[in-house]
Every structure is written in structure tokens, then in C-alpha cells.
Scaffold this motif. Structure first.
Motif, PDB file in Angstrom:
ATOM      1  N   UNK A  25       0.837  -1.173   0.148  1.00  0.00           N
ATOM      2  CA  UNK A  25       0.120  -0.029   0.208  1.00  0.00           C
ATOM      3  C   UNK A  25       0.708   1.166  -0.069  1.00  0.00           C
ATOM      4  N   UNK A  26       0.771   2.095  -0.977  1.00  0.00           N
ATOM      5  CA  UNK A  26       1.629   3.332  -0.964  1.00  0.00           C
ATOM      6  C   UNK A  26       0.697   4.361  -0.375  1.00  0.00           C
ATOM      7  N   UNK A  27       1.279   5.339   0.270  1.00  0.00           N
ATOM      8  CA  UNK A  27       0.770   6.727   0.863  1.00  0.00           C
ATOM      9  C   UNK A  27       1.531   7.676   0.361  1.00  0.00           C
ATOM     10  N   UNK A  28       2.201   7.737  -0.776  1.00  0.00           N
ATOM     11  CA  UNK A  28       2.841   8.615  -1.834  1.00  0.00           C
ATOM     12  C   UNK A  28       1.702   9.431  -2.530  1.00  0.00           C
ATOM     13  N   UNK A  29       1.768  10.599  -2.904  1.00  0.00           N
ATOM     14  CA  UNK A  29       0.973  11.365  -3.719  1.00  0.00           C
ATOM     15  C   UNK A  29       0.722  10.511  -4.887  1.00  0.00           C
ATOM     16  N   UNK A  30       1.810  10.089  -5.561  1.00  0.00           N
ATOM     17  CA  UNK A  30       1.937   9.454  -6.957  1.00  0.00           C
ATOM     18  C   UNK A  30       2.134   8.111  -6.328  1.00  0.00           C
ATOM     19  N   UNK A  31       1.290   6.994  -6.292  1.00  0.00           N
ATOM     20  CA  UNK A  31       1.582   6.025  -5.561  1.00  0.00           C
ATOM     21  C   UNK A  31       2.726   5.063  -6.042  1.00  0.00           C
ATOM     22  N   UNK A  32       2.964   5.018  -7.535  1.00  0.00           N
ATOM     23  CA  UNK A  32       3.950   4.325  -7.892  1.00  0.00           C
ATOM     24  C   UNK A  32       5.359   4.862  -7.469  1.00  0.00           C
ATOM     25  N   UNK A  33       5.384   6.034  -7.331  1.00  0.00           N
ATOM     26  CA  UNK A  33       6.650   6.603  -6.910  1.00  0.00           C
ATOM     27  C   UNK A  33       7.391   6.050  -5.655  1.00  0.00           C
ATOM     28  N   UNK A  34       6.445   5.229  -4.741  1.00  0.00           N
ATOM     29  CA  UNK A  34       6.989   4.744  -3.429  1.00  0.00           C
ATOM     30  C   UNK A  34       8.653   3.794  -3.956  1.00  0.00           C
ATOM     31  N   UNK A  35       8.393   3.293  -4.945  1.00  0.00           N
ATOM     32  CA  UNK A  35       9.559   2.639  -5.542  1.00  0.00           C
ATOM     33  C   UNK A  35      10.820   3.577  -5.596  1.00  0.00           C
ATOM     34  N   UNK A  36      10.780   4.853  -6.028  1.00  0.00           N
ATOM     35  CA  UNK A  36      11.743   5.892  -6.148  1.00  0.00           C
ATOM     36  C   UNK A  36      12.509   6.004  -4.873  1.00  0.00           C
ATOM     37  N   UNK A  37      11.683   6.036  -3.606  1.00  0.00           N
ATOM     38  CA  UNK A  37      12.275   6.435  -2.500  1.00  0.00           C
ATOM     39  C   UNK A  37      13.051   5.316  -1.702  1.00  0.00           C
ATOM     40  N   UNK A  38      13.008   4.140  -2.216  1.00  0.00           N
ATOM     41  CA  UNK A  38      13.865   3.191  -1.777  1.00  0.00           C
ATOM     42  C   UNK A  38      15.509   3.357  -1.609  1.00  0.00           C
ATOM     43  N   UNK A  39      16.180   2.748  -0.668  1.00  0.00           N
ATOM     44  CA  UNK A  39      15.711   1.639   0.428  1.00  0.00           C
ATOM     45  C   UNK A  39      14.668   2.426   1.436  1.00  0.00           C
ATOM     46  N   UNK A  40      13.672   1.382   1.633  1.00  0.00           N
ATOM     47  CA  UNK A  40      12.815   1.525   2.756  1.00  0.00           C
ATOM     48  C   UNK A  40      13.139   1.016   3.923  1.00  0.00           C
ATOM     49  N   UNK A  41      12.798   1.526   5.176  1.00  0.00           N
ATOM     50  CA  UNK A  41      13.148   0.934   6.320  1.00  0.00           C
ATOM     51  C   UNK A  41      11.786   0.662   7.148  1.00  0.00           C
ATOM     52  N   UNK A  42      11.678  -0.396   7.868  1.00  0.00           N
ATOM     53  CA  UNK A  42      10.780  -0.577   8.945  1.00  0.00           C
ATOM     54  C   UNK A  42      10.601   0.484   9.984  1.00  0.00           C
ATOM     55  N   UNK A  43       9.540   0.518  10.661  1.00  0.00           N
ATOM     56  CA  UNK A  43       9.765   1.652  11.567  1.00  0.00           C
ATOM     57  C   UNK A  43      10.706   1.510  12.774  1.00  0.00           C
TER      58      UNK A  43
END
Length: 171
Positions: A25-43
Motif C-alpha cells: 500500500x503506497x501513501x505517496x501522492x503518486x502511488x507508484x513513486x514509492x519505489x523511487x524512495x527506496x531503500x525503505x526501512x521498517x519503523x
């Protein structure tokens, strides 16, 4: 990592299929852009993932995360929220804010009287609501996050000026 320097950009909804793909589930304004912000971390910072979006699915994406190879591994991550460093996200226009920037801000009325502190930002479909913790009260107040009810957000000063609907903050 300092929480104020990270923004929640998505969440894992469990496994998608049997080959280690996850429902993302993406919470970014442009949902598919979530991959552009990787690497992502858990809380908690224990997991770090690169993200490859495979395809769009109902309510999100099927995605591959580094290190996740089985349905069981994907299911074990269900509910994990994913964070990106704030400086990796785009700058917002002056009238838009990341929810994380609003949490903790002091709320004052137009006369300068302190009303409380923003605890969370909620959205139940229509528009955002600021959940305001009011000193001396156990119940919080939901303040509509509209231009009329919140004419000023001053991130630099750490404060919001609110013009709440009549009676909203009355005891």
C-alpha cells in the motif's frame, strides 16, 4: 534513525501469491513513486528493503522486496509500515504538508490562546482532520484541516493558528 527525519510512505499488506511478492500500500501522492524512495526501512529500522513494483492490484501494488523470497516471509511482514528519509522525498508546495510535520505542533486560536497539540492526522474519506490533545481533557478534539479552520501553519515556529468552528473546543 531519527523519526522526525523519516516519513511513512507505505505499508505491507501481506503476501501476494506464493513467490514472495507482497501487497504494498503506497501513501505517496503518486502511488507508484514509492519505489523511487527506496531503500525503505521498517519503523524500528530492523528491516531495509529495495522495492520493485511488479504490477498494480486492487488497493495497491504487487511488489518484490529485497530479502523476501517466500509467501511465509511476505506474510510475516503484514502490517509493517515502511519509511523513507525525509530528504529523499519531494519538496511540497507551500499549502501542502507531510502529516509527520504536523504532529506535535502547538495549536493556538486566532487570539493567541493555546488550544492544544496535534496528536495525529486522520482521514476518513472527506478531508484531513487534526486530532488535537487538549490540556486537562482526556478526550481529543478533531479539527478540520481546511483553510477556513486552519488558516496558518508555521512549521518554522512549530505552531498552527486555528479558527475552529464555534463550540469545538468548549468544555
Amino acid at each position: 534513525m531519527d523519526d522526525e527525519k523519516r516519513i511513512c510512505v507505505g505499508a505491507i499488506g501481506g503476501a501476494f501469491g506464493v513467490h514472495g511478492e507482497v501487497r504494498l500500500k503506497s501513501f505517496t501522492a503518486e502511488p507508484e513513486a514509492i519505489a523511487d524512495y527506496a531503500p525503505l526501512t521498517s519503523e524500528d529500522g530492523a528491516h531495509v528493503f529495495d522495492v520493485q513494483i511488479v504490477r498494480a492490484i486492487a488497493q495497491g501494488f504487487a511488489a518484490r522486496l529485497t530479502g523476501v523470497r517466500s509467501k511465509e516471509e511476505a506474510d510475516a511482514l503484514k502490517g509493517v509500515r515502511l519509511f523513507a528519509p525525509r530528504d529523499r522525498l519531494p519538496q511540497l508546495p507551500d499549502d501542502e504538508f507531510y502529516h509527520a510535520d504536523l504532529i506535535g505542533l502547538a495549536v493556538y486560536d486566532t487570539g493567541g490562546v493555546a488550544l492544544g497539540t496535534v496528536r495525529t492526522v486522520q482521514n476518513h474519506g472527506a478531508s484531513d482532520l487534526l486530532e488535537v490533545a487538549v490540556p486537562g481533557r482526556s478526550a481529543t478534539v478533531l479539527l478540520p484541516f481546511t483553510q477556513a479552520a486552519v488558516p496558518t501553519v508555521d512549521l518554522a515556529a512549530g505552531r498552527i493558528v486555528a479558527d475552529p468552528p464555534a463550540g469545538l473546543f468548549d468544555d
